[in-house]
Design an enzyme around this catalytic site. Structure first.
Site, PDB file in Angstrom:
ATOM      1  N   HIS A  10      -1.624   1.048  -9.482  1.00 25.56           N
ATOM      2  CA  HIS A  10      -2.260   0.169  -8.517  1.00 25.56           C
ATOM      3  C   HIS A  10      -3.019  -0.809  -9.453  1.00 25.56           C
ATOM      4  O   HIS A  10      -4.184  -1.213  -9.275  1.00 25.56           O
ATOM      5  CB  HIS A  10      -3.411   0.932  -7.565  1.00 25.56           C
TER       6      HIS A  10
ATOM      7  N   ARG B 121       0.640  -1.043  -0.042  1.00 26.86           N
ATOM      8  CA  ARG B 121      -0.020  -0.149  -0.072  1.00 26.86           C
ATOM      9  C   ARG B 121       0.877   1.067  -0.230  1.00 26.86           C
ATOM     10  O   ARG B 121       1.951   1.253   0.565  1.00 26.86           O
ATOM     11  CB  ARG B 121      -0.929   0.077   1.150  1.00 26.86           C
TER      12      ARG B 121
HETATM   13  P1  NDP Z   1      -1.898 -11.926   4.336  1.00 33.14           P
HETATM   14  O1  NDP Z   1      -2.780 -11.525   5.427  1.00 33.14           O
HETATM   15  O2  NDP Z   1      -2.178 -13.181   3.926  1.00 33.14           O
HETATM   16  O3  NDP Z   1      -0.383 -11.703   4.779  1.00 33.14           O
HETATM   17  C1  NDP Z   1       0.107 -10.787   5.542  1.00 33.14           C
HETATM   18  C2  NDP Z   1       1.592 -10.965   5.903  1.00 33.14           C
HETATM   19  O4  NDP Z   1       2.176  -9.763   6.511  1.00 33.14           O
HETATM   20  C3  NDP Z   1       1.751 -12.093   6.864  1.00 33.14           C
HETATM   21  O5  NDP Z   1       2.776 -12.848   6.697  1.00 33.14           O
HETATM   22  C4  NDP Z   1       1.902 -11.239   8.352  1.00 33.14           C
HETATM   23  O6  NDP Z   1       2.564 -11.961   9.048  1.00 33.14           O
HETATM   24  C5  NDP Z   1       2.677 -10.186   7.767  1.00 33.14           C
HETATM   25  N1  NDP Z   1       2.522  -9.149   8.559  1.00 33.14           N
HETATM   26  C6  NDP Z   1       1.549  -8.375   8.756  1.00 33.14           C
HETATM   27  N2  NDP Z   1       1.707  -7.370   9.912  1.00 33.14           N
HETATM   28  C7  NDP Z   1       2.928  -7.432  10.099  1.00 33.14           C
HETATM   29  C8  NDP Z   1       3.865  -6.931  11.080  1.00 33.14           C
HETATM   30  N3  NDP Z   1       3.433  -5.829  11.996  1.00 33.14           N
HETATM   31  N4  NDP Z   1       5.250  -7.140  11.153  1.00 33.14           N
HETATM   32  C9  NDP Z   1       5.582  -8.185  10.223  1.00 33.14           C
HETATM   33  N5  NDP Z   1       4.757  -8.963   9.314  1.00 33.14           N
HETATM   34  C10 NDP Z   1       3.563  -8.580   9.221  1.00 33.14           C
HETATM   35  O7  NDP Z   1      -2.099 -10.905   3.238  1.00 33.14           O
HETATM   36  P2  NDP Z   1      -1.835 -11.041   1.473  1.00 33.14           P
HETATM   37  O8  NDP Z   1      -0.516 -11.729   1.084  1.00 33.14           O
HETATM   38  O9  NDP Z   1      -3.231 -11.811   1.030  1.00 33.14           O
HETATM   39  O10 NDP Z   1      -1.945  -9.504   1.021  1.00 33.14           O
HETATM   40  C11 NDP Z   1      -1.021  -8.732   1.525  1.00 33.14           C
HETATM   41  C12 NDP Z   1      -1.181  -7.247   1.008  1.00 33.14           C
HETATM   42  O11 NDP Z   1      -0.912  -7.136  -0.280  1.00 33.14           O
HETATM   43  C13 NDP Z   1      -2.782  -6.709   1.123  1.00 33.14           C
HETATM   44  O12 NDP Z   1      -3.196  -6.531   2.492  1.00 33.14           O
HETATM   45  C14 NDP Z   1      -2.812  -5.699   0.165  1.00 33.14           C
HETATM   46  O13 NDP Z   1      -2.457  -4.466   1.011  1.00 33.14           O
HETATM   47  C15 NDP Z   1      -1.588  -5.905  -0.830  1.00 33.14           C
HETATM   48  N6  NDP Z   1      -2.376  -6.212  -2.283  1.00 33.14           N
HETATM   49  C16 NDP Z   1      -1.968  -5.323  -3.097  1.00 33.14           C
HETATM   50  C17 NDP Z   1      -2.268  -5.389  -4.586  1.00 33.14           C
HETATM   51  C18 NDP Z   1      -1.932  -4.597  -5.657  1.00 33.14           C
HETATM   52  O14 NDP Z   1      -2.519  -4.453  -6.623  1.00 33.14           O
HETATM   53  N7  NDP Z   1      -1.093  -3.702  -5.386  1.00 33.14           N
HETATM   54  C19 NDP Z   1      -3.294  -6.474  -4.747  1.00 33.14           C
HETATM   55  C20 NDP Z   1      -3.675  -7.322  -3.684  1.00 33.14           C
HETATM   56  C21 NDP Z   1      -2.777  -7.167  -2.387  1.00 33.14           C
HETATM   57  P3  NDP Z   1       2.031 -13.314   9.748  1.00 33.14           P
HETATM   58  O15 NDP Z   1       2.089 -14.256   8.934  1.00 33.14           O
HETATM   59  O16 NDP Z   1       2.770 -13.679  11.235  1.00 33.14           O
HETATM   60  O17 NDP Z   1       0.756 -13.074  10.250  1.00 33.14           O
HETATM   61  C1  OXD Z   2      -6.097  -5.548  -3.335  1.00 32.77           C
HETATM   62  C2  OXD Z   2      -5.854  -4.713  -3.993  1.00 32.77           C
HETATM   63  O1  OXD Z   2      -5.908  -5.250  -1.975  1.00 32.77           O
HETATM   64  O2  OXD Z   2      -6.030  -4.791  -5.310  1.00 32.77           O
HETATM   65  O3  OXD Z   2      -6.505  -6.756  -3.493  1.00 32.77           O
HETATM   66  O4  OXD Z   2      -5.169  -3.540  -3.938  1.00 32.77           O
END
Ligand code: NDP
Ligand code: OXD
Length: 309
Positions: free
Chosen positions: A272, A224
């Site tokens: 994005h 993000r």
């Molecule tokens: P998940 O919830 O599956 O994974 C999140 C990961 O981040 C986990 O490994 C979690 O750790 C880690 N995490 C969260 N908070 C912390 C912290 N404070 N310190 C260290 N690690 C942390 O999310 P997704 O993989 O499904 O998606 C990730 C992000 O990708 C979305 O939230 C979105 O913002 C972004 N995104 C962007 C898109 C784009 O087009 N640009 C499209 C889709 C998503 P733990 O495993 O220990 O819980």
């Molecule tokens: C998502 C995105 O969070 O598209 O899936 O940013």
């Protein structure tokens, strides 16, 4: 049973058609909805206006169209006690891995340098490094981060990842928590951010973090815009601490016309689009979850709204 849908990009009737094909009994209404709010059981939404979801007194679950739920967490009037489900679907995961593999290659193969050379009509070969000479460091080892690492494996990069809780992933050196952050950064040549945006991760891509990376590291932000302190990146690029960045998300979207990123020769940008939810595959995940709830089973991928992801 009725579902209200609000998406971001106009994909014609793709959502409605996919819902009708997968769940003919479900009545689907598109937002804005002026019928009886009490008739709505489920909402499938992207960036609803603040307070909108509170209007529906009988909501059983809110499905996020995207993987990120920061667009819902920011609503001070989000209805309490209604589960929020993040999007986990194969189309979105595959799209993100394609983008991350491409962006890693963009830096690994010096494509920003070759683009600059092209502008100047310079024909010059740059010494190519083997993939194993570089470490790709993934911030976030969730659904998307892990899949992207899997897709990077065949190329031979050294792989590392950082998450909140400890992980063990074959072929990936895993770090976790604040205690593991500096060591993770110190070994990372190409940094990829796939974290959710939460109060803990906001601004994590900042001057302090850039200084801990090896000089000349590259940064890819597909998480993000709120993860990146944009002025810190510009300074790190100007000092060559960071050699280049691929950015898909920004503090303000659309990026303002006068933003320095537009003209920066070391920044590659996209609007994005790193990945997009695919209605055909996403609908199957949503329908399966609704059927689970209706059968008295637990929903999958429910967000812990206190944790923010
Ligand atoms: P998940 O919830 O599956 O994974 C999140 C990961 O981040 C986990 O490994 C979690 O750790 C880690 N995490 C969260 N908070 C912390 C912290 N404070 N310190 C260290 N690690 C942390 O999310 P997704 O993989 O499904 O998606 C990730 C992000 O990708 C979305 O939230 C979105 O913002 C972004 N995104 C962007 C898109 C784009 O087009 N640009 C499209 C889709 C998503 P733990 O495993 O220990 O819980
Ligand atoms: C998502 C995105 O969070 O598209 O899936 O940013």
């Amino acid at each position: 049973m009725a579902l209200l849908i609000k998406t971001d990009i106009d994909r014609g009737d793709a959502w409605a058609e996919a819902l009708a094909a997968n769940y003919p009994e479900l009545k689907v209404y598109s937002w804005p909805y002026d019928g009886d709010p009490a008739a709505i059981d489920y909402a499938l939404v992207w960036q609803p206006p603040e307070g909108e979801l509170k209007r529906y007194p009988n909501l059983k679950a809110v499905f996020s169209v995207g993987a990120g739920v920061d667009h819902l967490a920011s609503d001070p009037d989000l209805p309490e006690g209604v589960p929020v489900v993040r999007m986990v679907e194969p189309g979105l995961t595959a799209g993100m891995s394609e983008y991350v593999v491409w962006a890693v290659m963009n830096h690994h193969r010096f494509m920003l340098d070759y683009a600059a050379q092209r502008r100047e009509k310079v024909w010059e070969e740059l010494l190519q490094l083997p993939a194993e000479a570089r470490q790709v460091g993934m911030l976030g080892l969730g659904v998307l981060g892990r899949d992207a690492l899997e897709k990077l494996k065949p190329f031979g990069f050294r792989l590392a990842g950082w998450s909140r809780s400890p992980k063990s992933i074959s072929g990936v050196t895993c770090f976790h928590g604040i205690g593991g952050f500096d060591e993770f950064l110190a070994g990372t040549d190409i940094l990829v951010c796939l974290l959710p945006l939460t109060p803990e991760t906001e601004g994590i891509l900042n001057a302090e973090a850039f200084a801990k990376l090896p000089a000349g590291a590259a940064v890819i932000n597909v998480g993000r815009g709120g993860h990146l302190v944009e002025k810190d990146l510009l300074e790190a690029l100007d000092s060559d601490q960071i050699s280049g960045a691929t950015l898909d998300v920004f503090q303000q979207e659309p990026l303002p016309e006068d933003h320095p990123f537009w003209e920066h020769p070391r920044v590659f940008m996209t609007p994005h689009i790193a990945s997009m939810t695919v209605p055909e595959t996403a609908v199957r995940a949503v329908v399966a979850n609704i059927q689970r709830l209706e059968a008295g089973e637990a929903l999958q991928h429910v967000v812990d709204m206190k944790r923010g992801y």
